[in-house]
Motif scaffolding. Sequence first.
Motif, PDB file in Angstrom:
ATOM      1  N   UNK A 175      -4.453   8.181  -3.095  1.00  0.00           N
ATOM      2  CA  UNK A 175      -4.449   9.422  -2.315  1.00  0.00           C
ATOM      3  C   UNK A 175      -5.653   9.585  -1.394  1.00  0.00           C
ATOM      4  N   UNK A 176      -6.679   8.760  -1.569  1.00  0.00           N
ATOM      5  CA  UNK A 176      -7.857   8.863  -0.716  1.00  0.00           C
ATOM      6  C   UNK A 176      -7.686   8.135   0.609  1.00  0.00           C
ATOM      7  N   UNK A 177      -6.588   7.403   0.754  1.00  0.00           N
ATOM      8  CA  UNK A 177      -6.298   6.675   1.987  1.00  0.00           C
ATOM      9  C   UNK A 177      -5.310   7.502   2.802  1.00  0.00           C
ATOM     10  N   UNK A 178      -5.583   7.666   4.090  1.00  0.00           N
ATOM     11  CA  UNK A 178      -4.733   8.500   4.947  1.00  0.00           C
ATOM     12  C   UNK A 178      -3.287   8.021   5.008  1.00  0.00           C
ATOM     13  N   UNK A 179      -3.060   6.746   4.958  1.00  0.00           N
ATOM     14  CA  UNK A 179      -1.720   6.198   5.124  1.00  0.00           C
ATOM     15  C   UNK A 179      -1.031   5.946   3.785  1.00  0.00           C
ATOM     16  N   UNK A 180      -1.361   6.725   2.785  1.00  0.00           N
ATOM     17  CA  UNK A 180      -0.807   6.528   1.446  1.00  0.00           C
ATOM     18  C   UNK A 180       0.706   6.752   1.435  1.00  0.00           C
ATOM     19  N   UNK A 181       1.389   5.995   0.587  1.00  0.00           N
ATOM     20  CA  UNK A 181       2.828   6.133   0.384  1.00  0.00           C
ATOM     21  C   UNK A 181       3.051   6.235  -1.115  1.00  0.00           C
ATOM     22  N   UNK A 182       3.796   7.245  -1.555  1.00  0.00           N
ATOM     23  CA  UNK A 182       3.998   7.489  -2.974  1.00  0.00           C
ATOM     24  C   UNK A 182       5.334   6.975  -3.501  1.00  0.00           C
ATOM     25  N   UNK A 183       6.227   6.585  -2.620  1.00  0.00           N
ATOM     26  CA  UNK A 183       7.560   6.108  -3.002  1.00  0.00           C
ATOM     27  C   UNK A 183       7.873   4.846  -2.206  1.00  0.00           C
ATOM     28  N   UNK A 184       8.868   4.072  -2.654  1.00  0.00           N
ATOM     29  CA  UNK A 184       9.282   2.923  -1.828  1.00  0.00           C
ATOM     30  C   UNK A 184       9.715   3.412  -0.439  1.00  0.00           C
ATOM     31  N   UNK A 185       9.477   2.620   0.574  1.00  0.00           N
ATOM     32  CA  UNK A 185       9.779   3.035   1.955  1.00  0.00           C
ATOM     33  C   UNK A 185      11.262   3.334   2.150  1.00  0.00           C
ATOM     34  N   UNK A 186      12.147   2.686   1.398  1.00  0.00           N
ATOM     35  CA  UNK A 186      13.583   2.947   1.534  1.00  0.00           C
ATOM     36  C   UNK A 186      13.902   4.386   1.121  1.00  0.00           C
ATOM     37  N   UNK A 187      13.127   4.949   0.197  1.00  0.00           N
ATOM     38  CA  UNK A 187      13.324   6.354  -0.191  1.00  0.00           C
ATOM     39  C   UNK A 187      12.955   7.306   0.945  1.00  0.00           C
TER      40      UNK A 187
END
Length: 193
Positions: free
Chosen positions: A26-38
């Motif tokens: 979460x400290x990175x601006x480009x964070x992704x929490x789910x697979x990109x397909x979601x």
Amino acid sequence: MRENVDEITLRLNSIQDLFSVPQPDPFVETVRFVPAIDIVKSRCELPGPWRKRRTRIVIYLPARHIEADLARKTRAAIQRYCTFQIWQNRNSAVVLKQDALRALIIGILFMASGLFLLGNVNALPTVLATFLSDGFNVAFWVILWRPVDFFLFDLSAFWREGRVYKQIMKAEVVLRPEEQPASHADAALPETS
């Protein structure tokens, strides 16, 4: 004339990030929490006038990860993924439909037996007859709630999800080299267009 396309832009570090569950920071601006397909699926679920006729998935990758046939392989992988999700969705709907039908039959049998019993409550005191009648009505609606809820609300959600996966299967897939080096995050958040 402007093209009527819903473009979904993803910035990934590798094509595997399309389906893999990330280890988010979460400290990175480009964070992704789910697979990109979601992310693609959630964009395709938008209702009403925001839905366009066609979908284009634009994936930015580091140039070193783009190979000649990668767009075709990615489209085939998306097809396989969506085919499995549609199959799984249908199976879940069938199981829930069977449960709802079973509950409906039990509810109808309960109602029939309750109506038979309530037809003979005249011999009981008024307070007891009212108590049994009201209790039966409440129990009847509680028993029937699940099948009614499934057929009126849940079933349409399964149909909608199936349509979303079919739309993703038809989507155009475009791979582009990332202009700037990707950060050490898993992938950028989707851009809206």
